[in-house]
Scaffold this motif. Structure first.
Motif, PDB file in Angstrom:
ATOM      1  N   ASP A 273      -0.936  12.796   0.405  1.00 50.08           N
ATOM      2  CA  ASP A 273      -0.290  14.111   0.429  1.00 50.08           C
ATOM      3  C   ASP A 273       1.188  14.020   0.065  1.00 50.08           C
ATOM      4  O   ASP A 273       1.721  14.894  -0.613  1.00 50.08           O
ATOM      5  CB  ASP A 273      -0.465  14.770   1.794  1.00 50.08           C
ATOM      6  CG  ASP A 273      -1.887  15.268   2.029  1.00 50.08           C
ATOM      7  OD1 ASP A 273      -2.671  15.340   1.057  1.00 50.08           O
ATOM      8  OD2 ASP A 273      -2.206  15.576   3.194  1.00 50.08           O
ATOM      9  N   VAL A 274       1.857  12.965   0.517  1.00 46.67           N
ATOM     10  CA  VAL A 274       3.265  12.776   0.162  1.00 46.67           C
ATOM     11  C   VAL A 274       3.392  12.532  -1.334  1.00 46.67           C
ATOM     12  O   VAL A 274       4.266  13.087  -1.995  1.00 46.67           O
ATOM     13  CB  VAL A 274       3.897  11.612   0.964  1.00 46.67           C
ATOM     14  CG1 VAL A 274       5.260  11.253   0.418  1.00 46.67           C
ATOM     15  CG2 VAL A 274       4.000  11.973   2.440  1.00 46.67           C
ATOM     16  N   SER A 275       2.493  11.727  -1.890  1.00 49.57           N
ATOM     17  CA  SER A 275       2.590  11.397  -3.312  1.00 49.57           C
ATOM     18  C   SER A 275       2.353  12.610  -4.198  1.00 49.57           C
ATOM     19  O   SER A 275       2.869  12.675  -5.311  1.00 49.57           O
ATOM     20  CB  SER A 275       1.614  10.277  -3.672  1.00 49.57           C
ATOM     21  OG  SER A 275       0.290  10.740  -3.658  1.00 49.57           O
ATOM     22  N   THR A 276       1.582  13.574  -3.724  1.00 51.40           N
ATOM     23  CA  THR A 276       1.330  14.787  -4.516  1.00 51.40           C
ATOM     24  C   THR A 276       2.327  15.898  -4.208  1.00 51.40           C
ATOM     25  O   THR A 276       2.287  16.944  -4.840  1.00 51.40           O
ATOM     26  CB  THR A 276      -0.100  15.309  -4.282  1.00 51.40           C
ATOM     27  OG1 THR A 276      -0.260  15.636  -2.903  1.00 51.40           O
ATOM     28  CG2 THR A 276      -1.136  14.299  -4.725  1.00 51.40           C
ATOM     29  N   GLY A 277       3.184  15.690  -3.219  1.00 53.48           N
ATOM     30  CA  GLY A 277       4.195  16.687  -2.894  1.00 53.48           C
ATOM     31  C   GLY A 277       3.754  17.724  -1.882  1.00 53.48           C
ATOM     32  O   GLY A 277       4.501  18.651  -1.597  1.00 53.48           O
ATOM     33  N   LYS A 278       2.568  17.587  -1.315  1.00 56.91           N
ATOM     34  CA  LYS A 278       2.098  18.539  -0.307  1.00 56.91           C
ATOM     35  C   LYS A 278       2.844  18.378   1.016  1.00 56.91           C
ATOM     36  O   LYS A 278       2.980  19.331   1.770  1.00 56.91           O
ATOM     37  CB  LYS A 278       0.606  18.345  -0.038  1.00 56.91           C
ATOM     38  CG  LYS A 278      -0.282  18.762  -1.172  1.00 56.91           C
ATOM     39  CD  LYS A 278      -1.733  18.570  -0.810  1.00 56.91           C
ATOM     40  CE  LYS A 278      -2.645  18.903  -1.963  1.00 56.91           C
ATOM     41  NZ  LYS A 278      -4.055  18.651  -1.625  1.00 56.91           N
TER      42      LYS A 278
ATOM     43  N   THR B 264       0.831  -1.200   0.000  1.00 51.66           N
ATOM     44  CA  THR B 264       0.000   0.000   0.000  1.00 51.66           C
ATOM     45  C   THR B 264       0.865   1.250   0.000  1.00 51.66           C
ATOM     46  O   THR B 264       0.632   2.183  -0.778  1.00 51.66           O
ATOM     47  CB  THR B 264      -0.946  -0.008   1.224  1.00 51.66           C
ATOM     48  OG1 THR B 264      -1.756  -1.187   1.182  1.00 51.66           O
ATOM     49  CG2 THR B 264      -1.826   1.222   1.247  1.00 51.66           C
ATOM     50  N   ILE B 265       1.867   1.287   0.858  1.00 49.47           N
ATOM     51  CA  ILE B 265       2.774   2.438   0.924  1.00 49.47           C
ATOM     52  C   ILE B 265       3.470   2.640  -0.415  1.00 49.47           C
ATOM     53  O   ILE B 265       3.516   3.756  -0.948  1.00 49.47           O
ATOM     54  CB  ILE B 265       3.795   2.261   2.063  1.00 49.47           C
ATOM     55  CG1 ILE B 265       3.098   2.354   3.425  1.00 49.47           C
ATOM     56  CG2 ILE B 265       4.911   3.285   1.960  1.00 49.47           C
ATOM     57  CD1 ILE B 265       3.966   1.932   4.596  1.00 49.47           C
ATOM     58  N   ASN B 266       4.005   1.571  -0.973  1.00 48.43           N
ATOM     59  CA  ASN B 266       4.729   1.674  -2.237  1.00 48.43           C
ATOM     60  C   ASN B 266       3.832   2.133  -3.382  1.00 48.43           C
ATOM     61  O   ASN B 266       4.275   2.848  -4.278  1.00 48.43           O
ATOM     62  CB  ASN B 266       5.399   0.352  -2.580  1.00 48.43           C
ATOM     63  CG  ASN B 266       6.609   0.079  -1.712  1.00 48.43           C
ATOM     64  OD1 ASN B 266       7.176   0.987  -1.113  1.00 48.43           O
ATOM     65  ND2 ASN B 266       6.994  -1.175  -1.629  1.00 48.43           N
ATOM     66  N   SER B 267       2.563   1.726  -3.350  1.00 46.11           N
ATOM     67  CA  SER B 267       1.657   2.143  -4.425  1.00 46.11           C
ATOM     68  C   SER B 267       1.440   3.657  -4.417  1.00 46.11           C
ATOM     69  O   SER B 267       1.239   4.253  -5.470  1.00 46.11           O
ATOM     70  CB  SER B 267       0.324   1.403  -4.321  1.00 46.11           C
ATOM     71  OG  SER B 267      -0.412   1.833  -3.198  1.00 46.11           O
TER      72      SER B 267
ATOM     73  N   ARG C  61       6.766   9.038  -7.048  1.00 39.93           N
ATOM     74  CA  ARG C  61       7.562  10.159  -6.548  1.00 39.93           C
ATOM     75  C   ARG C  61       8.945   9.746  -6.054  1.00 39.93           C
ATOM     76  O   ARG C  61       9.864  10.557  -6.043  1.00 39.93           O
ATOM     77  CB  ARG C  61       6.794  10.851  -5.423  1.00 39.93           C
ATOM     78  CG  ARG C  61       7.454  12.089  -4.906  1.00 39.93           C
ATOM     79  CD  ARG C  61       6.482  12.917  -4.086  1.00 39.93           C
ATOM     80  NE  ARG C  61       7.155  13.965  -3.387  1.00 39.93           N
ATOM     81  CZ  ARG C  61       7.471  15.133  -3.911  1.00 39.93           C
ATOM     82  NH1 ARG C  61       7.167  15.390  -5.151  1.00 39.93           N
ATOM     83  NH2 ARG C  61       8.074  16.048  -3.189  1.00 39.93           N
ATOM     84  N   TYR C  62       9.109   8.509  -5.615  1.00 44.23           N
ATOM     85  CA  TYR C  62      10.354   8.076  -4.979  1.00 44.23           C
ATOM     86  C   TYR C  62      10.880   6.797  -5.591  1.00 44.23           C
ATOM     87  O   TYR C  62      10.125   5.972  -6.102  1.00 44.23           O
ATOM     88  CB  TYR C  62      10.133   7.830  -3.478  1.00 44.23           C
ATOM     89  CG  TYR C  62       9.802   9.078  -2.715  1.00 44.23           C
ATOM     90  CD1 TYR C  62      10.807   9.917  -2.258  1.00 44.23           C
ATOM     91  CD2 TYR C  62       8.485   9.429  -2.463  1.00 44.23           C
ATOM     92  CE1 TYR C  62      10.501  11.079  -1.569  1.00 44.23           C
ATOM     93  CE2 TYR C  62       8.168  10.584  -1.772  1.00 44.23           C
ATOM     94  CZ  TYR C  62       9.189  11.403  -1.322  1.00 44.23           C
ATOM     95  OH  TYR C  62       8.888  12.550  -0.655  1.00 44.23           O
TER      96      TYR C  62
ATOM     97  N   THR D 276      12.189  13.232  -7.572  1.00 43.94           N
ATOM     98  CA  THR D 276      11.224  12.274  -8.085  1.00 43.94           C
ATOM     99  C   THR D 276      11.921  11.002  -8.530  1.00 43.94           C
ATOM    100  O   THR D 276      13.132  10.977  -8.725  1.00 43.94           O
ATOM    101  CB  THR D 276      10.446  12.865  -9.273  1.00 43.94           C
ATOM    102  OG1 THR D 276      11.375  13.230 -10.284  1.00 43.94           O
ATOM    103  CG2 THR D 276       9.641  14.069  -8.850  1.00 43.94           C
ATOM    104  N   ALA D 277      11.138   9.990  -8.713  1.00 41.61           N
ATOM    105  CA  ALA D 277      11.666   8.723  -9.203  1.00 41.61           C
ATOM    106  C   ALA D 277      12.135   8.915 -10.633  1.00 41.61           C
ATOM    107  O   ALA D 277      11.623   9.770 -11.362  1.00 41.61           O
ATOM    108  CB  ALA D 277      10.598   7.651  -9.135  1.00 41.61           C
ATOM    109  N   PRO D 278      13.110   8.126 -11.061  1.00 42.17           N
ATOM    110  CA  PRO D 278      13.574   8.270 -12.434  1.00 42.17           C
ATOM    111  C   PRO D 278      12.443   7.964 -13.418  1.00 42.17           C
ATOM    112  O   PRO D 278      11.628   7.091 -13.177  1.00 42.17           O
ATOM    113  CB  PRO D 278      14.704   7.249 -12.545  1.00 42.17           C
ATOM    114  CG  PRO D 278      14.589   6.378 -11.362  1.00 42.17           C
ATOM    115  CD  PRO D 278      13.800   7.098 -10.338  1.00 42.17           C
ATOM    116  N   VAL D 279      12.438   8.709 -14.502  1.00 44.97           N
ATOM    117  CA  VAL D 279      11.396   8.547 -15.497  1.00 44.97           C
ATOM    118  C   VAL D 279      11.666   7.281 -16.288  1.00 44.97           C
ATOM    119  O   VAL D 279      12.783   7.021 -16.717  1.00 44.97           O
ATOM    120  CB  VAL D 279      11.366   9.774 -16.438  1.00 44.97           C
ATOM    121  CG1 VAL D 279      10.321   9.608 -17.511  1.00 44.97           C
ATOM    122  CG2 VAL D 279      11.145  11.032 -15.639  1.00 44.97           C
TER     123      VAL D 279
END
Length: 166
Positions: free
Chosen positions: A125-130, A71-74, A79-80, A141-144
């Motif tokens: 909120d972490v995933s959106t950068g807030k 769940t956390i990784n999803s 972003r990471y 961010t994670a590599p593209v």
């Protein structure tokens, strides 16, 4: 894993977790037994039935922790770089709250359900950068990944191509 079984048992009541993780009737596993198993202690002082019940309960705890990690990784994957290592404390807490909720299944109390919802809101909120994971969060961010690239020719209708018509 963001949290181990021993960390989960230390954070919450070991008896509570043992009660939710055990599937034996009558109850054979208690908090100190599950804590000992999670710490890798010798279980030879227990009966074979107790040892089997302890093993099943510990497997249920480990499964809930894996579900929490998934769940956390999803939420953090976009972003990471996974697994995230720079925010161990906050992710241990979040993993513990999620795993506890998963162990309760459909019998979660209001408090446990609120912790679960708060954890998901934090991850969102972490995933959106807030929100940042912690002081070590660089916000990188994670590599593209290699995705699709759109390429087109020049414009069909432009001033240069219309020869004065436009």
């Amino acid at each position: 894993m963001y949290a181990s079984a021993a960390q989960l048992l230390a954070r919450y009541s070991a008896d509570e977790i043992a009660q939710r993780a055990e599937d034996s009737v009558p109850r054979l596993v208690y908090g100190e037994m599950l804590s000992a198993a999670a710490a890798g202690a010798d279980l030879s002082g227990y009966t074979p039935e107790e040892q089997a019940a302890i093993g099943r309960a510990l497997a249920n705890v480990e499964r809930a922790l894996r579900d929490a990690d998934t769940t956390i990784n999803s939420y953090l994957a976009s972003r990471y770089q996974l697994p995230v290592t720079n925010a161990a404390d906050v992710l241990e807490r979040i993993a513990g709250q999620l795993a506890r909720y998963f162990l309760y299944d459909d019998g979660a109390t209001e408090i446990i359900e609120n912790h679960y919802k708060d954890s998901l809101a934090f991850l969102r909120d972490v995933s959106t950068g807030k929100v940042q994971l912690g002081p070590g969060d660089s916000g990188a961010t994670a590599p593209v990944s290699a995705g699709a690239e759109m390429v087109s020719g020049e414009l069909v209708f432009s001033r240069n191509n219309s020869q004065g018509f436009i």
